[in-house]
Design a protein around this motif. Sequence first.
Motif, short mmCIF file in Angstrom:
data_model
loop_
_atom_site.label_atom_id
_atom_site.label_comp_id
_atom_site.label_asym_id
_atom_site.label_seq_id
_atom_site.Cartn_x
_atom_site.Cartn_y
_atom_site.Cartn_z
N ASP A 31 -1.81 7.61 0.62
CA ASP A 31 -3.27 7.46 0.54
C ASP A 31 -3.78 6.03 0.73
OD1 ASP A 31 -2.58 6.31 -1.87
OD2 ASP A 31 -3.49 7.86 -3.11
N GLY A 32 -2.88 5.08 0.89
CA GLY A 32 -3.30 3.71 1.16
C GLY A 32 -3.77 2.91 -0.04
N THR A 33 -3.60 3.44 -1.24
CA THR A 33 -4.00 2.68 -2.43
C THR A 33 -2.97 1.60 -2.73
OG1 THR A 33 -2.90 4.26 -3.90
CG2 THR A 33 -5.25 4.61 -3.47
N ALA A 34 -3.42 0.53 -3.37
CA ALA A 34 -2.52 -0.57 -3.71
C ALA A 34 -1.53 -0.13 -4.77
CB ALA A 34 -3.32 -1.76 -4.19
N VAL A 35 -0.25 -0.33 -4.51
CA VAL A 35 0.81 0.03 -5.45
C VAL A 35 1.11 -1.16 -6.35
CG1 VAL A 35 3.21 0.75 -5.64
CG2 VAL A 35 1.78 1.69 -3.84
N TYR A 49 -1.62 -5.26 2.67
CA TYR A 49 -2.98 -5.78 2.79
C TYR A 49 -2.90 -7.22 2.30
CZ TYR A 49 -7.99 -6.39 2.08
OH TYR A 49 -9.26 -6.84 2.13
N LEU A 108 0.82 -1.20 0.00
CA LEU A 108 0.00 0.00 0.00
C LEU A 108 0.86 1.26 0.00
CD1 LEU A 108 -2.63 -1.09 2.64
CD2 LEU A 108 -2.75 -1.36 0.15
N ASP A 109 0.34 2.29 -0.68
CA ASP A 109 1.00 3.59 -0.73
C ASP A 109 0.98 4.21 0.67
OD1 ASP A 109 1.93 5.94 -2.54
OD2 ASP A 109 0.38 6.80 -1.24
N SER A 112 0.77 -5.88 -6.35
CA SER A 112 0.30 -7.06 -5.63
C SER A 112 0.99 -8.30 -6.18
CB SER A 112 -1.21 -7.20 -5.74
OG SER A 112 -1.59 -7.56 -7.04
#
Length: 50
Positions: free
Chosen positions: A12-16, A41, A8-9, A18
């Motif tokens: 902002d917590g967005t997925a960078v 996550y 996660l970034d 996976s």
Amino acid sequence: MRFEIMRLDDVDGTAVDSTVVDAASVKRIVQQAAATGQRLYIRPAEPTAL
């Protein structure tokens, strides 16, 4: 069992990115993330259709 691990970034917590790994690899990845302060996550991976 397989798991999807998303990095996660920090802002902002967005997925960078996976990856899907087996259960034996989860501990190693979590330890590496903890050592560097990365946010992850983790969820069970969806089974693939045969």
